[in-house]
Design a protein around this motif. Structure first.
Motif, PDB file in Angstrom:
ATOM      1  N   GLU A 216       5.154   4.450   7.920  1.00 26.41           N
ATOM      2  CA  GLU A 216       5.885   4.073   6.705  1.00 26.41           C
ATOM      3  C   GLU A 216       5.503   4.978   5.532  1.00 26.41           C
ATOM      4  OE1 GLU A 216       4.427   1.990   8.680  1.00 26.41           O
ATOM      5  OE2 GLU A 216       5.766   0.316   9.158  1.00 26.41           O
ATOM      6  N   LEU A 217       4.282   5.490   5.575  1.00 28.23           N
ATOM      7  CA  LEU A 217       3.810   6.305   4.458  1.00 28.23           C
ATOM      8  C   LEU A 217       3.638   7.754   4.899  1.00 28.23           C
ATOM      9  CD1 LEU A 217       1.214   3.759   3.089  1.00 28.23           C
ATOM     10  CD2 LEU A 217       3.406   4.329   2.100  1.00 28.23           C
TER      11      LEU A 217
ATOM     12  N   VAL B 215      -3.943  -3.597  -9.468  1.00 27.30           N
ATOM     13  CA  VAL B 215      -3.319  -4.240  -8.307  1.00 27.30           C
ATOM     14  C   VAL B 215      -2.506  -3.206  -7.518  1.00 27.30           C
ATOM     15  CG1 VAL B 215      -1.575  -5.913  -7.641  1.00 27.30           C
ATOM     16  CG2 VAL B 215      -3.223  -6.494  -9.397  1.00 27.30           C
ATOM     17  N   ARG B 216      -1.883  -2.280  -8.226  1.00 23.67           N
ATOM     18  CA  ARG B 216      -1.040  -1.282  -7.561  1.00 23.67           C
ATOM     19  C   ARG B 216      -1.817  -0.014  -7.205  1.00 23.67           C
ATOM     20  NH1 ARG B 216       4.393  -3.121  -7.952  1.00 23.67           N
ATOM     21  NH2 ARG B 216       4.293  -5.058  -9.149  1.00 23.67           N
TER      22      ARG B 216
ATOM     23  N   TYR C  79       2.535  -4.273   1.232  1.00 25.00           N
ATOM     24  CA  TYR C  79       3.537  -3.266   0.906  1.00 25.00           C
ATOM     25  C   TYR C  79       4.913  -3.884   1.119  1.00 25.00           C
ATOM     26  CZ  TYR C  79       0.059   0.478   0.765  1.00 25.00           C
ATOM     27  OH  TYR C  79      -1.000   1.275   0.418  1.00 25.00           O
TER      28      TYR C  79
ATOM     29  N   GLN D 283      -2.481  -7.067  -3.784  1.00 22.11           N
ATOM     30  CA  GLN D 283      -3.574  -6.882  -2.837  1.00 22.11           C
ATOM     31  C   GLN D 283      -4.778  -7.710  -3.233  1.00 22.11           C
ATOM     32  OE1 GLN D 283      -5.998  -3.316  -2.934  1.00 22.11           O
ATOM     33  NE2 GLN D 283      -4.800  -2.490  -4.623  1.00 22.11           N
TER      34      GLN D 283
ATOM     35  N   MET E  44     -10.335  -6.593  -7.371  1.00 23.45           N
ATOM     36  CA  MET E  44      -9.578  -7.181  -6.269  1.00 23.45           C
ATOM     37  C   MET E  44     -10.425  -8.158  -5.453  1.00 23.45           C
ATOM     38  SD  MET E  44      -6.558  -6.306  -6.637  1.00 23.45           S
ATOM     39  CE  MET E  44      -6.704  -6.143  -8.411  1.00 23.45           C
TER      40      MET E  44
ATOM     41  N   ARG F 187       7.961   0.113   0.662  1.00 27.33           N
ATOM     42  CA  ARG F 187       6.750   0.761   1.169  1.00 27.33           C
ATOM     43  C   ARG F 187       5.792   1.147   0.042  1.00 27.33           C
ATOM     44  NH1 ARG F 187       8.930   5.490   3.640  1.00 27.33           N
ATOM     45  NH2 ARG F 187      10.895   5.039   2.626  1.00 27.33           N
ATOM     46  N   GLN F 188       5.738   0.290  -0.974  1.00 25.13           N
ATOM     47  CA  GLN F 188       4.761   0.476  -2.037  1.00 25.13           C
ATOM     48  C   GLN F 188       4.040  -0.841  -2.285  1.00 25.13           C
ATOM     49  OE1 GLN F 188       6.752   2.775  -5.371  1.00 25.13           O
ATOM     50  NE2 GLN F 188       8.155   3.010  -3.663  1.00 25.13           N
ATOM     51  N   LEU F 189       2.848  -0.719  -2.847  1.00 20.92           N
ATOM     52  CA  LEU F 189       2.010  -1.900  -3.024  1.00 20.92           C
ATOM     53  C   LEU F 189       2.647  -2.894  -3.991  1.00 20.92           C
ATOM     54  CD1 LEU F 189      -1.664  -0.686  -3.378  1.00 20.92           C
ATOM     55  CD2 LEU F 189      -0.839  -2.478  -1.876  1.00 20.92           C
ATOM     56  N   LEU F 190       2.667  -4.156  -3.576  1.00 23.08           N
ATOM     57  CA  LEU F 190       3.104  -5.215  -4.480  1.00 23.08           C
ATOM     58  C   LEU F 190       1.925  -6.052  -4.947  1.00 23.08           C
ATOM     59  CD1 LEU F 190       6.324  -6.430  -2.664  1.00 23.08           C
ATOM     60  CD2 LEU F 190       6.142  -4.893  -4.615  1.00 23.08           C
TER      61      LEU F 190
ATOM     62  N   ALA G  96       5.653 -10.748  -7.959  1.00 21.85           N
ATOM     63  CA  ALA G  96       5.539  -9.372  -7.500  1.00 21.85           C
ATOM     64  C   ALA G  96       6.837  -8.668  -7.827  1.00 21.85           C
ATOM     65  CB  ALA G  96       5.281  -9.358  -6.010  1.00 21.85           C
ATOM     66  N   ARG G  97       6.831  -7.957  -8.909  1.00 24.25           N
ATOM     67  CA  ARG G  97       8.059  -7.277  -9.309  1.00 24.25           C
ATOM     68  C   ARG G  97       8.146  -5.928  -8.656  1.00 24.25           C
ATOM     69  NH1 ARG G  97       7.879 -10.213 -14.150  1.00 24.25           N
ATOM     70  NH2 ARG G  97       6.060  -9.172 -14.786  1.00 24.25           N
TER      71      ARG G  97
ATOM     72  N   PHE H  91     -11.344 -11.550  -5.760  1.00 24.42           N
ATOM     73  CA  PHE H  91     -10.983 -12.668  -6.619  1.00 24.42           C
ATOM     74  C   PHE H  91     -12.111 -13.688  -6.720  1.00 24.42           C
ATOM     75  CE2 PHE H  91      -6.143 -12.069  -5.790  1.00 24.42           C
ATOM     76  CZ  PHE H  91      -6.254 -10.792  -6.299  1.00 24.42           C
TER      77      PHE H  91
ATOM     78  N   TYR I  74       2.591   6.444  -5.290  1.00 25.93           N
ATOM     79  CA  TYR I  74       3.382   5.966  -4.154  1.00 25.93           C
ATOM     80  C   TYR I  74       2.582   5.029  -3.253  1.00 25.93           C
ATOM     81  CZ  TYR I  74       7.715   8.589  -4.562  1.00 25.93           C
ATOM     82  OH  TYR I  74       8.940   9.041  -4.956  1.00 25.93           O
ATOM     83  N   SER I  75       1.433   4.555  -3.725  1.00 21.80           N
ATOM     84  CA  SER I  75       0.615   3.597  -2.976  1.00 21.80           C
ATOM     85  C   SER I  75       0.080   4.150  -1.652  1.00 21.80           C
ATOM     86  CB  SER I  75       1.382   2.311  -2.656  1.00 21.80           C
ATOM     87  OG  SER I  75       1.893   1.745  -3.824  1.00 21.80           O
TER      88      SER I  75
END
Lengths: 532, 257, 364
Positions: A459-460, A378-379, C295, C304, A305, C299-302, C363-364, A307, A447-448
């Protein structure tokens, strides 16, 4: 000793014959620090795991008013567990290696003492200075947090002490290997050429590879520390990208090695229980030599991450991370499974923990390989997925280490009955609680939910639920581990009746007084026996 | 005794690298100044222009198929205009990207200038007949819209008959400002970076000014490549030390007996 | 060390109330008198200027730990603090908090205790600066322009997992299941002890290795091109500059390279993007390494990237979803790490005609 046909694994040799390890000769004369390590590891593990439970409880919102200690405790839990895992694996690997090569006992005692000094400094830094830069103290955070400067300096000093101590320890093990083997033999290069003589135990090859890589990691740590000190002295900032590369070259590699050393222990001890030999051959040599090359490139996946790191390096990171999994899966895990398959297996607490440890390694490895895929990273990067996969490794590694401690203890207590039923209950509880504990991490990660948050944003907020459940599972796991450790210490105490009550105290004396030549002879004879 | 041999070697290696002069080198001048960034993504009005050859074209026809570099000048300038246009010409020539990657429009902001003045300016720069260098004048109202959109300021000083004005080069891509350069130090390097971006080459990072020691990579605007800096050498130190130590330890071979 | 603050070292000599200081004080007094003699509007204007400067200073120096009406942060919420404490005490604490603490001031000591032993650092503010900040804090919220406290956000249950995330989880669970089954079979096989043909096993190993190699290679080939690194020919519809620092994200239309740039640059206080836009975030950090995790409404990562001091990372995101977005710091950055967040919205409006020719990152 084993009358093994060249093409088959024996299925039905007498278990007693197979299980009688030929170490009774070596052990009484060369006392080791393993029991001191065992007590240190047990005590520290319990304390550090309690910190982990505390962290999950804070995240779960169950400890209102105690949140402010979260980050210092996170730092201590992280560096403590990583370091503990490393030293415990080192100690176990040294112990496993003692029948082949002989490392200096004086250095082993020095390593123990240096580790204790480093830990004390760490405790001072964290408890008195509230130092909280996280276990890999990513530059320039240690210099820019809310904690006083002296605590950062104490922390860096602690790491310096630990780094130098472990570097000396690793060098001594390499030296011990060098006394017995040439470099090409120690790395199994003669197997690559198709020769089978001299036979080198796999544990020696793995430990040699690990120690060389270890020197790389620890020197990287030293360079990071030197750059930190230079900045403290001259005020000239370092390049954050360089520091991050060095930090993970050190951090990632060190944690990886701890696992490899634990695997060396399994290579060494599992055959005793399977009643079959696990010998080095061409494939084993190839796989561990490739690890030597690959493991140094895999750490790039920590910088996906960023870049600014050239894309080529990132791609190499993914390929190297994938490549590192192949020898592990196809050679080591396949080898272990083959060893056990239809074998006259003696299932004890030790062998069950070895077997489960390997399984945990495989599962954690899958989590790691997924995370080392750039698109997935990324996720997943810095979400709970990361602690999820390394806790899987860590628990697997600790399983192996506890198993090895028990194994060492049982060697002294031949013929005594084991409490099989009780052990079954313990192992079942261990596995169940570990599954629950880890599942909370994996789901949170998917769930990030970010890692290293003392309180989750609204939110989380569902992250708090996972944290609470994880705390419950972790508590059960910890309790069961304590019971296991009591079993381990018990096994040792039963075995220690033969006049070895004061292992810890004696080891220093024994180490300094022992002449070196007979040991080398013992080592040689042990090896020749194994390789018959 | 093994310690006495390997440690000094590795210590010497480490020291040699650490004491070696820091990779000072030129910082990549890629950073966009606040004034320049203010222009990014602005819409440029499509106005009619009269070219040096007398044709009248709409500005959008110039940026239709490739990006257009827009700069301002006036013929009678005794100050920066001619040297600035000269820099742009040289930079474009060095870059070799005109025609293929972009064309250049030099727009006069002096209402007195005519198409003939444009021709003479092109001649003076040796650019007459270059199809990718366009010199143009515009109606006052159209001119005001373009200069207004690009924040280009100019003011006639009645005493001297000369304009006070700035120096600007704006890259317009499909009607929007993709990058803007104000004159000043490092112009040529920054022009090269801009030209690369116009060609669609993405420069994945630029450094912000600080006095960092030992960078891993730096960006070379001339070749458009990242090149390795001293920091990478430091990154190699652990491996080199480990190799040296290993060979040192195993050098004597096994002791028999 | 005692003379670090500008107010205490006019002459550069310890204890020197030098001529320059007397003059400057006298001058200030005269100015004040002159100011008072001015008509009302000028006075009001002056106060307004102070509020403005105070706000700029607050945004630059204080906002890291304090809010003005946004609730407690690392330090207390400062809304209404002027009514709670004397102005003299405030001015002194703003300019030389370290001295006030060292003197054992009971109020300061109590605050230190209340806020987790985190002392307020000496930020090198002058007494004029302190006056501006106090004016700003004293001004009614409308004049102060304080952002309305964030709309009450409700605790929501776990959302439905995004496709990418659930793929990851299910692939992991699937392979884990296979591993467990294989280990189980091997473990149970030990109840029936037979000889194993090693050469056959090695053949199987060769097959497994080949399969593994093909699998790993094809996954690598399939996933590597989807890496989030910007490709050639990428042009964003909109560029947002992001400067991260302990513990906030600053969005701006201009690059922010130093702390001073924050008050100078055009800061975006409420960021609104449009659906379908390709947005480039140029992310850097002003202090330590931070993370910049986007997010989506689920509310989930798209997407970063990291915010690293000394470098700018360029993150391209195609805004395919509309709704409220959340930005969280994803690299641990000390005590206020979990408080570090930003919000923006993506509106479902006709976006400005995109002039990008490729869709590089979606970003799907």
């Amino acid at each position: 000793m084993h009358t093994t046909p060249a093409t088959t694994y024996p299925g039905t040799i007498g278990a007693a014959d197979a299980a009688a390890p030929s170490r009774d000769l070596a052990v009484p004369e060369t006392q080791s620090t393993i029991y001191a390590w065992m007590l240190t590891t047990a005590a520290l593990f319990v304390i550090l795991a309690l910190l982990g439970v505390y962290m999950r409880l804070v995240q779960g919102g169950a400890l209102a008013g105690l949140e402010s200690w979260f980050y210092p405790m996170m730092t201590l839990h992280g560096i403590g567990m990583a370091g503990l895992w490393f030293v415990a694996s080192m100690a176990c690997a040294c112990e496993a290696l003692r029948k082949h090569v002989l490392a200096s006992s004086a250095v082993a005692v020095f390593a123990l003492a240096g580790t204790v000094v480093g830990v004390v400094l760490l405790l001072v830094s964290v408890f008195m200075g509230r130092f909280a830069a996280g276990w890999y103290f990513l530059y320039p955070l240690p210099l820019q947090g809310e904690w006083p400067a002296w605590s950062a300096v104490t922390f860096l000093l602690a790491l310096t002490v630990l780094g130098v101590t472990w570097l000396v320890w690793s060098l001594d093990i390499l030296r011990a290997v060098a006394v017995k083997y040439s470099l090409s033999h120690a790395l199994g290069w003669h197997y690559l050429r198709g020769e089978t003589e001299p036979a080198v135990p796999p544990a020696v090859i793995i430990v040699t590879v690990s120690m060389i890589v270890n020197v790389v990691a620890l020197v990287a740590a030293v360079v990071v520390l030197v750059l930190f000190y230079l900045e403290l002295l001259t005020g000239r900032p370092s390049d954050a990208l360089l520091m991050k590369n060095l930090t993970f070259l050190f951090g990632h590699t060190l944690v990886n090695l701890a696992m490899y050393l634990a695997i060396a222990v399994v290579y060494d001890a599992l055959p005793d229980y399977a009643g079959r030999p696990w010998k080095a051959n061409k494939i084993v040599a190839i796989s561990w030599n490739s690890v030597l090359l690959i493991v140094l490139l895999a750490y790039f996946h920590h910088l996906y991450m960023d870049f600014v790191q050239p894309a080529t390096v990132q791609y190499i990171g993914q390929i190297a991370s994938y490549a590192a999994s192949l020898p592990a899966a196809v050679v080591t895990i396949f080898g272990a499974l083959l060893l056990v398959y239809h074998a006259p297996m003696r299932w004890t607490l030790a062998s069950v923990l070895f077997f489960l440890g390997l399984m945990g390694w495989a599962i954690g490895g899958i989590g790691a390989v997924i995370d080392s895929t750039i698109v997935a990273n990324v996720r997943l990067h810095n979400t709970l997925w990361v602690p999820a996969h390394f806790h899987t490794y860590m628990l697997a590694g600790f399983g192996i280490i506890v198993g090895h401690f028990y194994h060492c203890g049982r060697l002294q207590a031949q013929g005594r009955a084991e409490r099989t039923g009780y052990h079954t209950v313990l192992v079942t509880l261990l596995v169940a609680s570990a599954c629950g504990f880890l599942a909370m991490f994996y789901v949170g990660g998917a769930y990030s939910v970010p890692r290293r948050y003392s309180v989750y944003p609204i939110e989380l907020a569902h992250g708090a639920t996972y944290a609470l459940w994880a705390a419950v599972f972790a508590s059960v796991f910890l309790l069961t581990t304590v019971l296991c450790l009591i079993e381990v210490v018990g096994s040792w105490r039963k075995g220690a009746t033969g006049g070895a009550e004061a292992w810890v105290g004696k080891s220093a004396v024994a180490g300094s007084l022992r002449p070196s030549t007979p040991n080398a002879a013992i080592g040689t004879s042990a090896v020749s026996r194994v390789d018959q | 005794m093994w310690i006495s041999k390997s440690v000094p070697v590795s210590a010497a290696c480490l020291l040699a690298v650490l004491v070696a002069p820091a990779g000072v080198g030129a910082e990549p001048p890629g950073a966009v100044s606040p004034t320049e960034s203010r222009l990014l993504n602005r819409s440029v009005p499509d106005v009619p222009l009269q070219l040096a050859d007398g044709r009248t074209v709409s500005m959008s026809s110039l940026w239709q198929d490739k990006p257009l570099l827009v700069t301002f000048f006036y013929r009678n300038c005794h100050g920066i205009c001619s040297p600035f246009l000269g820099w742009v010409r040289d930079a474009v020539r060095d870059d070799g990207g005109s025609g293929r990657d972009y064309r250049i429009l030099a727009l006069s902001f002096d209402e007195e200038d005519t198409a003939a003045d444009m021709r003479s300016q092109a001649d003076a720069l040796g650019l007459a007949g270059d199809p990718d260098w366009l010199f143009a004048v515009a109606e006052p109202e159209a001119l005001a819209r373009v200069t207004g959109a690009l924040d280009f300021w100019y003011r006639l000083d009645p005493a001297t008959g000369q304009y006070d004005h700035g120096a600007l080069l704006a890259a317009v891509h499909e009607g929007r400002v993709a990058r803007a350069l104000l004159g000043g130090s490092g112009f040529v390097e920054r022009f090269r970076i801009m030209a690369r971006e116009l060609r669609g080459e993405f420069i994945p990072f630029y450094t912000v000014p600080n006095q960092t020691a030992w960078r891993c990579f730096s960006f070379d605007p001339v070749s458009g490549r990242l090149y390795m800096d001293w920091g990478l050498l430091i990154l190699g130190v652990p491996t080199l030390v480990a190799m040296a130590v290993t060979f040192g330890l195993f050098r004597r071979g096994p002791r028999r007996g | 060390m005692r003379y670090t603050h500008p107010n205490y070292c006019y002459t550069g000599r310890p204890g020197g109330t030098g001529l320059r200081e007397i003059l400057s004080r006298g001058l200030k007094f005269l100015l004040l008198v002159a100011l008072l003699m001015w008509a009302g509007p000028a006075w009001a204007q002056e106060a307004n200027r102070e509020v403005e400067e105070g706000r700029a200073l607050f945004d630059e120096k204080c906002v890291v730990c304090h809010t003005n009406g946004g609730g407690d942060h690392i330090g207390p919420d400062l809304a209404g603090v002027v009514d709670r404490r004397s102005r003299e005490w405030l001015a002194r604490f703003i300019t030389v908090p370290d001295q006030v603490l060292a003197e054992g001031d009971p109020l300061a000591t109590e605050l230190l205790k209340k806020y987790n032993g985190m002392p307020m650092p000496n930020l090198g503010l002058s007494s004029d600066d302190a006056e501006d900040i106090i004016q700003y804090l004293a001004a009614p919220p409308a004049a102060a322009g304080a952002a309305a406290p964030p709309a009450a956000r409700e605790v929501q249950p776990a959302p439905e997992m995004l496709f990418a995330q659930s793929m990851i989880l299910y692939i992991f669970l699937g392979i884990t299941l296979v591993i467990v089954v294989v280990f189980g079979i091997v473990g149970l096989s030990t109840y029936e002890q037979t000889d194993v043909d090693v050469s056959k096993a090695f053949q199987l190993r060769r097959v497994l290795f080949t399969i593994g190699l093909i699998l790993v290679a094809s996954v690598a080939i399939a996933t590597l091109p989807q890496a989030p690194y910007a490709k050639e020919g990428t042009k964003a519809d909109r560029i947002i500059y992001v400067a991260a620092r302990q513990y906030e994200f600053v969005f701006s239309e201009e690059p922010i390279v130093t702390v001073e740039d924050i008050s100078r640059s055009r800061r975006i206080t409420s960021l609104e993007l449009f659906g379908g836009e390709l947005v480039e975030f140029r992310v850097t950090s002003l202090d330590v390494t931070h993370g910049f995790g986007i997010y989506g409404p689920e509310r989930q990562l798209l997407a970063q990237t990291q915010a690293m001091p000394g470098y700018v990372n360029r993150l391209l995101v195609r805004m395919e979803r509309t709704g409220p977005f959340l930005v969280l710091c994803l690299e641990y950055c000390a005590g206020g790490h979990h408080l570090m967040e930003a919000h923006f919205t993506v509106d479902d409006e006709e976006p400005v005609a995109s002039h990008s020719t490729q869709a590089p990152l979606i970003a799907r």
